[in-house]
Design a protein around this motif. Structure first.
Motif, PDB file in Angstrom:
ATOM      1  N   PHE A 490       0.855  -1.181   0.000  1.00 37.93           N
ATOM      2  CA  PHE A 490       0.000   0.000   0.000  1.00 37.93           C
ATOM      3  C   PHE A 490       0.892   1.232   0.000  1.00 37.93           C
ATOM      4  O   PHE A 490       1.903   1.265   0.712  1.00 37.93           O
ATOM      5  N   PRO A 491       0.569   2.253  -0.766  1.00 37.43           N
ATOM      6  CA  PRO A 491       1.323   3.509  -0.669  1.00 37.43           C
ATOM      7  C   PRO A 491       0.956   4.230   0.614  1.00 37.43           C
ATOM      8  O   PRO A 491      -0.191   4.179   1.069  1.00 37.43           O
ATOM      9  N   GLN A 509      10.869  12.864   4.138  1.00 32.59           N
ATOM     10  CA  GLN A 509      11.727  11.704   4.325  1.00 32.59           C
ATOM     11  C   GLN A 509      10.930  10.455   4.709  1.00 32.59           C
ATOM     12  O   GLN A 509      11.529   9.428   5.006  1.00 32.59           O
ATOM     13  N   ALA A 510       9.588  10.567   4.747  1.00 33.10           N
ATOM     14  CA  ALA A 510       8.781   9.414   5.148  1.00 33.10           C
ATOM     15  C   ALA A 510       8.828   8.337   4.078  1.00 33.10           C
ATOM     16  O   ALA A 510       8.929   8.640   2.886  1.00 33.10           O
ATOM     17  N   PRO A 511       8.760   7.069   4.497  1.00 31.08           N
ATOM     18  CA  PRO A 511       8.754   5.983   3.510  1.00 31.08           C
ATOM     19  C   PRO A 511       7.553   6.105   2.584  1.00 31.08           C
ATOM     20  O   PRO A 511       6.517   6.669   2.940  1.00 31.08           O
ATOM     21  N   SER A 512       7.689   5.555   1.390  1.00 31.09           N
ATOM     22  CA  SER A 512       6.648   5.684   0.368  1.00 31.09           C
ATOM     23  C   SER A 512       5.701   4.505   0.331  1.00 31.09           C
ATOM     24  O   SER A 512       4.597   4.625  -0.204  1.00 31.09           O
ATOM     25  N   PHE A 513       6.092   3.345   0.861  1.00 31.02           N
ATOM     26  CA  PHE A 513       5.261   2.144   0.743  1.00 31.02           C
ATOM     27  C   PHE A 513       5.170   1.434   2.080  1.00 31.02           C
ATOM     28  O   PHE A 513       6.083   1.507   2.911  1.00 31.02           O
ATOM     29  N   SER A 582     -13.497  11.130  -0.597  1.00 33.51           N
ATOM     30  CA  SER A 582     -12.133  11.575  -0.873  1.00 33.51           C
ATOM     31  C   SER A 582     -11.690  11.051  -2.206  1.00 33.51           C
ATOM     32  O   SER A 582     -12.184  10.049  -2.707  1.00 33.51           O
ATOM     33  N   SER A 583     -10.720  11.733  -2.806  1.00 32.19           N
ATOM     34  CA  SER A 583     -10.167  11.273  -4.077  1.00 32.19           C
ATOM     35  C   SER A 583      -9.259  10.073  -3.881  1.00 32.19           C
ATOM     36  O   SER A 583      -8.919   9.390  -4.835  1.00 32.19           O
ATOM     37  N   THR A 584      -8.804   9.810  -2.625  1.00 28.56           N
ATOM     38  CA  THR A 584      -7.929   8.690  -2.318  1.00 28.56           C
ATOM     39  C   THR A 584      -8.701   7.677  -1.494  1.00 28.56           C
ATOM     40  O   THR A 584      -9.300   8.011  -0.480  1.00 28.56           O
ATOM     41  N   THR A 585      -8.692   6.420  -1.961  1.00 26.79           N
ATOM     42  CA  THR A 585      -9.359   5.368  -1.217  1.00 26.79           C
ATOM     43  C   THR A 585      -8.599   5.096   0.075  1.00 26.79           C
ATOM     44  O   THR A 585      -7.372   4.982   0.069  1.00 26.79           O
ATOM     45  N   GLN A 586      -9.313   4.973   1.158  1.00 30.70           N
ATOM     46  CA  GLN A 586      -8.664   4.852   2.459  1.00 30.70           C
ATOM     47  C   GLN A 586      -9.421   3.860   3.329  1.00 30.70           C
ATOM     48  O   GLN A 586     -10.645   3.845   3.357  1.00 30.70           O
ATOM     49  N   ILE A 587      -8.669   2.994   4.010  1.00 29.86           N
ATOM     50  CA  ILE A 587      -9.212   2.065   4.987  1.00 29.86           C
ATOM     51  C   ILE A 587      -8.552   2.382   6.325  1.00 29.86           C
ATOM     52  O   ILE A 587      -7.322   2.351   6.434  1.00 29.86           O
ATOM     53  N   THR A 588      -9.348   2.695   7.325  1.00 26.29           N
ATOM     54  CA  THR A 588      -8.835   3.054   8.646  1.00 26.29           C
ATOM     55  C   THR A 588      -9.289   2.019   9.654  1.00 26.29           C
ATOM     56  O   THR A 588     -10.497   1.760   9.779  1.00 26.29           O
ATOM     57  N   ILE A 589      -8.313   1.441  10.369  1.00 24.77           N
ATOM     58  CA  ILE A 589      -8.601   0.455  11.410  1.00 24.77           C
ATOM     59  C   ILE A 589      -8.597   1.183  12.747  1.00 24.77           C
ATOM     60  O   ILE A 589      -7.590   1.773  13.151  1.00 24.77           O
ATOM     61  N   THR A 644      -4.724   0.840  -3.882  1.00 24.33           N
ATOM     62  CA  THR A 644      -4.550   1.489  -5.187  1.00 24.33           C
ATOM     63  C   THR A 644      -5.619   1.087  -6.193  1.00 24.33           C
ATOM     64  O   THR A 644      -5.795   1.766  -7.202  1.00 24.33           O
ATOM     65  N   THR A 645      -6.320  -0.008  -5.957  1.00 26.67           N
ATOM     66  CA  THR A 645      -7.365  -0.461  -6.880  1.00 26.67           C
ATOM     67  C   THR A 645      -8.625  -0.800  -6.093  1.00 26.67           C
ATOM     68  O   THR A 645      -8.576  -1.051  -4.875  1.00 26.67           O
ATOM     69  N   HIS A 646      -9.730  -0.823  -6.813  1.00 30.84           N
ATOM     70  CA  HIS A 646     -10.992  -1.168  -6.167  1.00 30.84           C
ATOM     71  C   HIS A 646     -11.000  -2.617  -5.705  1.00 30.84           C
ATOM     72  O   HIS A 646     -11.536  -2.941  -4.631  1.00 30.84           O
ATOM     73  N   SER A 647     -10.417  -3.524  -6.489  1.00 34.11           N
ATOM     74  CA  SER A 647     -10.379  -4.933  -6.111  1.00 34.11           C
ATOM     75  C   SER A 647      -9.566  -5.129  -4.837  1.00 34.11           C
ATOM     76  O   SER A 647      -9.964  -5.877  -3.933  1.00 34.11           O
ATOM     77  N   LEU A 648      -8.406  -4.437  -4.739  1.00 31.34           N
ATOM     78  CA  LEU A 648      -7.589  -4.539  -3.538  1.00 31.34           C
ATOM     79  C   LEU A 648      -8.332  -3.973  -2.331  1.00 31.34           C
ATOM     80  O   LEU A 648      -8.289  -4.542  -1.224  1.00 31.34           O
TER      81      LEU A 648
END
Length: 720
Positions: A490-491, A509-513, A582-589, A644-648
């Motif tokens: 996940f990004p 400097q934060a990691p990207s993935f 939002s324009s970015t799909t997000q899952i929050t636990i 990044t995708t709807h299936s994921l």
């Protein structure tokens, strides 16, 4: 009323004053329906005087006299006073008199005469004629009688319409029952030419149906009787009218003329495809009318006569096609006739149960029993036949598939014609038949197929469907959880920012993935942040962070959010929280922490700040169920994922929810679950078993070899 009153009333009928006679006959019409009063009235000689008024009175006196006489006939009395003078007088009134109150009584008398059936106890002499025969001499004197009678159906007076229609019903019934086979079709055709069908069709669709319920239902029953009579007439090519009709169908097809002149003494060259070219199955067309009878011949001739150019064009277009792909026009016409015959239940008479239906004075009961579209038989037959041609062409059918097209068109007619309301116009029905595409029709056919299964095997099918649905849910739960066990990249939120934003941000400097994976015991989510994706997924032991699922309270996402809604407007223990779109799909636990633990401050990028709060995070991970159940609990975001995708997103959101014993939410998971249940149901119905009824061992289908193939392949499940 006592005996003295009757005597006075009878004497008043012969009074020289018109007012006295009018009052006497006015009182008479309200009492004559009582059989005991009628007997006394006749014994006092009143019937002779009443008939005199019918023959000679005028104005309201005549109107009351006609009404009284008709009501006397209704109680089956006074038939011995019906003679040709009375019939001619009443027929003359129907033709020449404009007053509605006089016409009502006159038509009621004629309807009673035509409908009267002689009983063994009848006092009328055998020489007296009733039925249609009684009116023939008077109709010969007034040939415009039938035309005037039909025109009364458009009157604004409902009682007059009812009496006129009742008289027409009586004439038709008597003609069908007592006239010869060559006479009654001519009489019925004459009534149709005068417009009786269109007038009754209008009445049946109007608001006057309640006032005209009985005669309208009787006319509908007579229409079914006519259909049965026509259908029961077998086609005999030795009969001149049948031979002429079939010859007209052939000549209207514009057959090829022989190019070479026929020499004297030689027979004309016979075309071996003469009748098969028109759509018959053999060269003996008469035998193919066995099921449809003369009714099928009438419909075919009517189509050819009204659509001659279209008929010739269709035959010309099909002449260049292979014989197996040509639409059999004649067979299609006969099939549509049989469909309509079954659809309108012509074998069942509406008069058998009319009393029980008419007792229900609700609009729904009238819509159920009245079928005005049966009066538009020829137009519906034409629309159904044209739909047959259209579906044949659209589906690319062949002659071997003729029965399948018949079933398809039958479903179309049952759906459109059978489902039409009483007020639905024939134009709307024709339009719907014309615009009903075959894909939608196939769906309706499958729904009817399932309904038929439900009616027969409903209890058992529900049990099997429950089992397959449970199996499908269990399978999808395991599949989604295995996606979590396989892990995914996940990004992070910083990776989704633009380059300029990241240069200005403290999170540059934060990691990207971030790589997340479920532990083998399905109790922890292990994850770690990385600058780049490696060629190989990290091992579970190499992931530095883990999240105990025991402290997870809910999973929030914007995947299924329809409208922007504040998360604070819902309770914190909801399974899925509505968050702003939002324009970015997000899952929050989300998870609970004890009150003694200080939660990390809210930041716009919680994923990036987790590295600086290792102590707090470790405390969060080590919280136990006893802490969660504490009365003072604080809910905070524990982990945020950006699929990044709807299936994921569907795999991880529903996987987490189902892992926490909640229902899935995304449409993709629901669709796949429904697909699995449907296929499972079909497999159960087919009961596929190679050990029972399968091919012999030597006749098994050949299985292709996989030699030279590797495991690098994929499959598409249900079009996803």
């Amino acid at each position: 009323m006592d005996r003295l009153d009757v005597s006075t009333l009878v004497r008043s009928l012969t009074s020289e004053e018109d007012g006295v006679r009018k009052m006497a006959v006015f009182k008479l019409q309200t009492n004559i329906s009582d059989p005991s009063f009628a007997d006394i009235f006749i014994s006092q000689g009143g019937l002779t005087k009443l008939r005199y008024l019918v023959l000679n009175a005028t104005g309201n006196t005549l109107a009351y006299s006609l009404t009284s006489f008709s009501r006397l006939l209704e109680v089956d009395k006074g038939w011995e006073y019906i003679n040709q003078d009375v019939v001619e007088r009443v027929v003359n009134l129907v033709v020449t008199h404009p007053l509605v109150n006089i016409l009502r009584g006159a038509m009621a008398i004629l309807a009673a005469i035509v409908s009267h059936q002689r009983s063994p106890t009848s006092t009328s002499s055998p020489s007296e004629a009733f039925g249609f025969r009684a009116l023939k001499p008077a109709i010969a004197i007034h040939p415009e009688f039938l035309e005037m009678l039909v025109s009364r159906l458009s009157s604004a007076d409902h009682a007059l319409c009812a009496n006129a229609l009742q008289l027409i019903n009586g004439l038709m019934r008597d003609a069908i029952s007592n006239e010869g086979e060559a006479e009654w079709p001519k009489f019925v055709a004459r009534l149709q030419d005068l417009g009786v069908i269109s007038n009754v069709y209008t009445l049946m669709q109007s608001t006057a149906v309640q006032d005209l319920a009985h005669p309208l239902l009787e006319f509908q029953g007579l229409t079914k009787t006519l259909l049965r009579k026509y259908r029961d007439v077998p086609i005999d090519l030795h009969r001149p009218e049948h031979r002429r009709a079939l010859k007209g169908v052939h000549l209207s097809s514009n057959p090829d003329r022989p190019s070479d002149p026929v020499e004297d003494g030689k027979d004309k060259k016979h075309n071996p495809e003469k009748w098969r070219r028109l759509g018959f199955e053999t060269e003996n067309p008469g035998a193919e009318f066995e099921e449809a009878g003369y009714l099928g011949m009438m419909d075919l001739v009517d189509y050819v006569r009204k659509q001659e150019l279209s008929y010739q064009k269709t035959l010309l277009e099909q002449s260049i096609l292979p014989p197996r792909t040509r639409c059999p026009i004649a067979r299609a016409s006969l099939a549509v006739t049989v469909m309509l015959y079954d659809l309108f239940e012509a074998e069942r008479s509406d008069l058998d149960d009319s009393k029980s239906y008419l007792a229900l004075e609700s609009k729904s009961s009238y819509d159920r029993i009245f079928k005005p579209l049966i009066l538009q038989w020829s137009r519906i037959h034409l629309a159904g036949l044209q739909a047959f041609f259209r579906l044949w062409k659209a589906t690319g059918a062949e002659r071997e598939e003729f029965a399948k097209l018949v079933d398809l068109v039958r479903v179309l007619l049952e759906t459109v014609v059978g489902g039409a309301k009483r007020e639905t116009s024939i134009e709307d029905v024709e339009t719907e038949i014309r615009e009903f595409d075959h894909q939608r029709l196939r769906q309706v056919q499958m729904e009817l197929f399932h309904m038929a299964y439900e009616d027969t095997w409903g209890h058992y099918l529900r049990q099997v469907r429950d089992e397959t649905s449970h199996e499908a849910v269990s399978f999808m739960k395991e599949q989604r959880i295995r996606c979590l066990l396989a892990g995914a990249w996940f990004p992070t939120q910083s990776a989704s920012k633009s380059e300029a934003d990241r240069q200005d941000s403290k999170l540059s400097q934060a990691p990207s993935f971030r790589y997340v994976k479920l532990s083998h015991n399905r109790r922890y989510l292990h994850y770690g942040d990385f600058d780049i994706k490696g060629d190989k997924d990290p091992e579970l032991d190499s992931l530095p962070e883990k999240l105990d699922l025991a402290i997870v309270s809910s999973v929030a996402s914007n995947i299924t959010t329809k409208t922007p809604t504040s998360a604070h407007s819902h309770s914190s223990n909801a399974t899925l929280k509505n968050v702003p779109q939002s324009s970015t799909t997000q899952i929050t636990i989300h998870g609970y922490l004890p009150a003694s633990v200080t939660p990390p401050p809210e930041t716009p990028h919680p994923a990036a700040q987790q590295r600086g709060r290792s102590d707090s995070r470790s405390t969060e991970r080590s919280a136990t169920k006893s802490a969660v159940s504490h009365c003072n609990k604080i809910e905070i975001p524990l982990l945020i994922l950006h699929p990044t995708t709807h299936s994921l997103a569907s795999e991880w959101l529903d996987g987490l929810l189902m892992l926490l014993a909640h229902q899935p939410l995304t449409s993709e998971t629901k669709r796949l679950t429904s697909l699995l249940a449907e296929y499972g149901m079909k497999i159960r119905l087919m009961n596929v078993n190679l050990d029972q009824g399968g091919p012999d061992e030597d006749n098994y289908p050949h299985v292709p070899s996989r030699d030279g193939l590797d495991e690098d392949y994929y499959y598409d499940m249900g079009g996803t």
